[in-house]
Write an enzyme that holds these catalytic residues in place. Structure first.
Site, PDB file in Angstrom:
ATOM      1  N   LEU A 119       0.818  -1.206   0.000  1.00 40.39           N
ATOM      2  CA  LEU A 119       0.000   0.000   0.000  1.00 40.39           C
ATOM      3  C   LEU A 119       0.852   1.258   0.000  1.00 40.39           C
ATOM      4  O   LEU A 119       0.540   2.219  -0.713  1.00 40.39           O
ATOM      5  CB  LEU A 119      -0.970   0.009   1.186  1.00 40.39           C
ATOM      6  CG  LEU A 119      -2.377  -0.426   0.797  1.00 40.39           C
ATOM      7  CD1 LEU A 119      -2.484  -1.909   0.657  1.00 40.39           C
ATOM      8  CD2 LEU A 119      -3.390   0.136   1.722  1.00 40.39           C
ATOM      9  N   GLY A 175       2.401   1.589  -3.461  1.00 39.45           N
ATOM     10  CA  GLY A 175       1.332   1.854  -4.430  1.00 39.45           C
ATOM     11  C   GLY A 175       0.773   3.254  -4.309  1.00 39.45           C
ATOM     12  O   GLY A 175       0.540   3.944  -5.303  1.00 39.45           O
ATOM     13  N   GLU A 176       0.591   3.711  -3.068  1.00 35.71           N
ATOM     14  CA  GLU A 176       0.100   5.075  -2.855  1.00 35.71           C
ATOM     15  C   GLU A 176       1.133   6.096  -3.310  1.00 35.71           C
ATOM     16  O   GLU A 176       0.790   7.110  -3.919  1.00 35.71           O
ATOM     17  CB  GLU A 176      -0.263   5.310  -1.394  1.00 35.71           C
ATOM     18  CG  GLU A 176      -0.858   6.689  -1.181  1.00 35.71           C
ATOM     19  CD  GLU A 176      -1.437   6.890   0.207  1.00 35.71           C
ATOM     20  OE1 GLU A 176      -2.042   7.960   0.405  1.00 35.71           O
ATOM     21  OE2 GLU A 176      -1.292   6.012   1.070  1.00 35.71           O
ATOM     22  N   ALA A 177       2.403   5.814  -3.050  1.00 37.50           N
ATOM     23  CA  ALA A 177       3.448   6.742  -3.481  1.00 37.50           C
ATOM     24  C   ALA A 177       3.466   6.871  -5.004  1.00 37.50           C
ATOM     25  O   ALA A 177       3.436   7.988  -5.538  1.00 37.50           O
ATOM     26  CB  ALA A 177       4.814   6.277  -2.976  1.00 37.50           C
TER      27      ALA A 177
END
Length: 146
Positions: A64, A67-69
């Site tokens: 996460l 992926g968020e970065a």
């Protein structure tokens, strides 16, 4: 304590007005490397080693975080073409398969690029091209505070 403020893309972090990715502290600790960056696609890699949970698998939180970065970087690249920045407002993920070793590839592609919101799909794959995780992230496009 004051809230973090998005900063304007500086000359050292932009090319032709488009923001260029600068890794942060967590990104460096996780071993993230940028492979490709454009408004249309951001691709990065990260080692599984150093990002595993106690059972020896790639940590879901690491998936996460990376992926968020990558999805947020893609949104900021889009926003920077309008002289703006972006902040995440929603992220969700589905874990499909685990990984114990190797290098994962993280690819963010746009779902919708608007003037006020940007949504991206982020796919995390292992070295065999098998999908490990799918994320969807939505970012709010905001003015940069001076």
């Amino acid at each position: 304590m004051s809230a973090a403020r998005p900063t304007a893309p500086t000359a050292e972090h932009s090319i032709d007005g488009v923001w260029q990715i600068a890794l942060g502290e967590l990104d460096l600790k996780m071993g993230i490397k940028i492979i490709e960056e454009s408004v249309d696609k951001v691709v990065a890699t990260m080692p599984v080693e150093g990002n595993r949970q106690s059972f020896g698998l790639l940590h879901g939180g690491a998936s996460l975080a990376v992926g968020e970065a990558v999805g947020s970087w893609a949104a900021v690249k889009h926003a920077s073409t309008m002289g703006k920045s972006a902040v995440g407002v929603d992220v969700s993920a589905t874990h499909h398969k685990g990984a114990r070793e190797g290098i994962i590839t993280i690819t963010a592609t746009p779902i919708s690029l608007g003037r006020r919101m940007a949504s991206h799909q982020v796919v995390i794959e292992n070295e065999a091209g098998e999908r490990l995780c799918t994320l969807r992230i939505t970012n709010l496009i905001i003015d940069i505070r001076k």
